[in-house]
Design a protein around this motif. Structure first.
Motif, PDB file in Angstrom:
ATOM      1  N   ARG A 270      33.101  15.902 -34.847  1.00 28.82           N
ATOM      2  CA  ARG A 270      32.992  16.873 -35.585  1.00 28.82           C
ATOM      3  C   ARG A 270      33.012  18.053 -37.140  1.00 28.82           C
ATOM      4  O   ARG A 270      34.321  17.495 -37.696  1.00 28.82           O
ATOM      5  CB  ARG A 270      32.536  18.102 -35.290  1.00 28.82           C
ATOM      6  N   ASP A 271      32.149  17.572 -37.258  1.00 26.92           N
ATOM      7  CA  ASP A 271      32.440  18.632 -38.777  1.00 26.92           C
ATOM      8  C   ASP A 271      32.873  20.542 -38.273  1.00 26.92           C
ATOM      9  O   ASP A 271      32.851  20.640 -37.353  1.00 26.92           O
ATOM     10  CB  ASP A 271      30.892  19.143 -40.178  1.00 26.92           C
ATOM     11  N   GLY A 272      32.720  21.251 -39.602  1.00 28.95           N
ATOM     12  CA  GLY A 272      33.408  22.525 -39.266  1.00 28.95           C
ATOM     13  C   GLY A 272      32.622  23.502 -38.849  1.00 28.95           C
ATOM     14  O   GLY A 272      33.299  24.763 -38.181  1.00 28.95           O
ATOM     15  N   LEU A 273      31.079  23.289 -38.908  1.00 26.33           N
ATOM     16  CA  LEU A 273      30.452  23.880 -37.622  1.00 26.33           C
ATOM     17  C   LEU A 273      30.141  23.390 -36.323  1.00 26.33           C
ATOM     18  O   LEU A 273      29.119  23.934 -36.257  1.00 26.33           O
ATOM     19  CB  LEU A 273      29.023  23.978 -38.440  1.00 26.33           C
ATOM     20  N   GLY A 274      30.778  22.286 -36.149  1.00 23.53           N
ATOM     21  CA  GLY A 274      31.144  21.678 -34.668  1.00 23.53           C
ATOM     22  C   GLY A 274      29.741  20.649 -34.231  1.00 23.53           C
ATOM     23  O   GLY A 274      29.798  20.251 -33.224  1.00 23.53           O
ATOM     24  N   ARG A 275      29.055  20.506 -35.651  1.00 23.23           N
ATOM     25  CA  ARG A 275      28.552  18.853 -35.288  1.00 23.23           C
ATOM     26  C   ARG A 275      29.005  17.338 -35.633  1.00 23.23           C
ATOM     27  O   ARG A 275      29.746  17.309 -35.623  1.00 23.23           O
ATOM     28  CB  ARG A 275      27.226  19.152 -36.883  1.00 23.23           C
ATOM     29  N   PRO A 276      28.007  17.052 -34.748  1.00 18.63           N
ATOM     30  CA  PRO A 276      28.654  15.592 -33.980  1.00 18.63           C
ATOM     31  C   PRO A 276      28.362  14.459 -35.467  1.00 18.63           C
ATOM     32  O   PRO A 276      27.290  15.000 -36.293  1.00 18.63           O
ATOM     33  CB  PRO A 276      27.948  14.967 -32.941  1.00 18.63           C
ATOM     34  N   LEU A 277      29.992  14.124 -35.731  1.00 16.00           N
ATOM     35  CA  LEU A 277      29.307  13.051 -36.948  1.00 16.00           C
ATOM     36  C   LEU A 277      29.226  11.462 -36.665  1.00 16.00           C
ATOM     37  O   LEU A 277      29.713  11.460 -35.028  1.00 16.00           O
ATOM     38  CB  LEU A 277      30.547  13.630 -37.956  1.00 16.00           C
ATOM     39  N   PRO A 278      28.900  10.491 -37.425  1.00 14.40           N
ATOM     40  CA  PRO A 278      28.706   9.599 -36.479  1.00 14.40           C
ATOM     41  C   PRO A 278      30.253   8.977 -36.182  1.00 14.40           C
ATOM     42  O   PRO A 278      31.398   9.550 -36.438  1.00 14.40           O
ATOM     43  CB  PRO A 278      28.532   8.451 -37.495  1.00 14.40           C
ATOM     44  N   TYR A 279      30.863   8.245 -35.628  1.00 14.04           N
ATOM     45  CA  TYR A 279      31.893   7.737 -34.719  1.00 14.04           C
ATOM     46  C   TYR A 279      32.758   7.210 -35.863  1.00 14.04           C
ATOM     47  O   TYR A 279      31.951   6.479 -36.729  1.00 14.04           O
ATOM     48  CB  TYR A 279      31.949   6.563 -33.388  1.00 14.04           C
ATOM     49  N   GLY A 280      33.766   6.932 -35.988  1.00 15.01           N
ATOM     50  CA  GLY A 280      34.257   6.507 -37.345  1.00 15.01           C
ATOM     51  C   GLY A 280      33.992   7.332 -38.538  1.00 15.01           C
ATOM     52  O   GLY A 280      35.319   7.176 -39.887  1.00 15.01           O
ATOM     53  N   ALA A 281      33.616   8.872 -38.020  1.00 17.21           N
ATOM     54  CA  ALA A 281      33.536   9.638 -39.858  1.00 17.21           C
ATOM     55  C   ALA A 281      34.767   9.686 -39.376  1.00 17.21           C
ATOM     56  O   ALA A 281      35.501  10.423 -38.567  1.00 17.21           O
ATOM     57  CB  ALA A 281      32.620  10.199 -40.065  1.00 17.21           C
ATOM     58  N   GLU A 282      35.364  10.958 -40.649  1.00 12.02           N
ATOM     59  CA  GLU A 282      36.617  12.051 -41.090  1.00 12.02           C
ATOM     60  C   GLU A 282      35.713  13.902 -40.493  1.00 12.02           C
ATOM     61  O   GLU A 282      35.429  13.714 -41.075  1.00 12.02           O
ATOM     62  CB  GLU A 282      37.009  12.102 -42.340  1.00 12.02           C
ATOM     63  N   GLY A 283      36.187  13.754 -39.398  1.00 12.97           N
ATOM     64  CA  GLY A 283      35.917  15.165 -38.577  1.00 12.97           C
ATOM     65  C   GLY A 283      36.577  16.142 -39.110  1.00 12.97           C
ATOM     66  O   GLY A 283      38.287  16.291 -39.292  1.00 12.97           O
ATOM     67  N   VAL A 284      36.832  17.509 -38.810  1.00 21.84           N
ATOM     68  CA  VAL A 284      37.829  18.280 -38.900  1.00 21.84           C
ATOM     69  C   VAL A 284      39.127  18.491 -37.691  1.00 21.84           C
ATOM     70  O   VAL A 284      37.685  18.125 -36.425  1.00 21.84           O
ATOM     71  CB  VAL A 284      36.890  19.832 -38.904  1.00 21.84           C
ATOM     72  N   PRO A 285      39.875  19.016 -37.203  1.00 19.57           N
ATOM     73  CA  PRO A 285      40.481  19.025 -36.122  1.00 19.57           C
ATOM     74  C   PRO A 285      39.668  19.976 -35.206  1.00 19.57           C
ATOM     75  O   PRO A 285      39.192  20.993 -35.213  1.00 19.57           O
ATOM     76  CB  PRO A 285      41.594  19.210 -36.760  1.00 19.57           C
TER      77      PRO A 285
END
Length: 168
Positions: free
Chosen positions: A24-39
């Motif tokens: 997920r990004d910093g606002l909790g939106r899902p990102l594609p699998y394998g993408a770098e998200g926030v902890p």
């Protein structure tokens, strides 16, 4: 894919509950699998109320209100019954800021007002205006002012710049 195959591909824990391990990004939106998200915030953590407030404030200051919402949600679910309305209201305020930052003006304003109403109702019922040092009057003012601005402007807000001060 058959329905049985689709069920197998779903992200579930050992008991069959949805896990949603997508980054997920910093606002909790899902990102594609394998993408770098926030902890992600670990779920189900039992914290002392002072720790909840401090950790949520750090996340709000970092522009991560979705994650602050998860911290408040843990307190709501694990705290004493008489405090659940307070923590749920705080979680709604954080998710209202999340929606406003995502550009969802209607949902953001609605959740900010709903959270403010819950916090105000708890304050009135309990007769306590600074639980755990939280400035409820200031928080209510912040929520209502932000809801009005979000509704009138309709543009996404900067979550870090608009983060409330939980303690004055």
């Amino acid at each position: 894919m058959t329905s049985a195959g689709a069920a197998e591909a779903r992200d579930r824990d050992g008991e069959g509950r949805a896990r949603n391990a997508r980054p997920r990004d910093g606002l909790g939106r899902p990102l594609p699998y394998g993408a770098e998200g926030v902890p992600r915030q670990p779920e189900g953590v039992v914290r002392r109320p002072q720790e909840t407030v401090a950790q949520a404030q750090e996340l709000l200051d970092a522009g991560r209100p979705f994650h602050a919402h998860e911290v408040f949600e843990d307190a709501w679910k694990s705290g004493p019954e008489e405090e659940r309305v307070l923590w749920r209201g705080l979680a709604q305020l954080a998710v209202g800021l999340t929606h406003a930052a995502r550009g969802n003006a209607v949902g953001g304003a609605r959740l900010l007002r709903r959270g403010a109403g819950a916090v105000e109702g708890w304050e009135t019922e309990q007769g306590e205006d600074r639980p755990y040092g939280i400035d409820l009057a200031g928080l209510l003012r912040w929520a209502r002012e932000l809801a009005a601005r979000v509704e009138s402007g309709g543009r996404p807000v900067d979550a870090a710049a608009e983060a409330p001060r939980l303690r004055s």
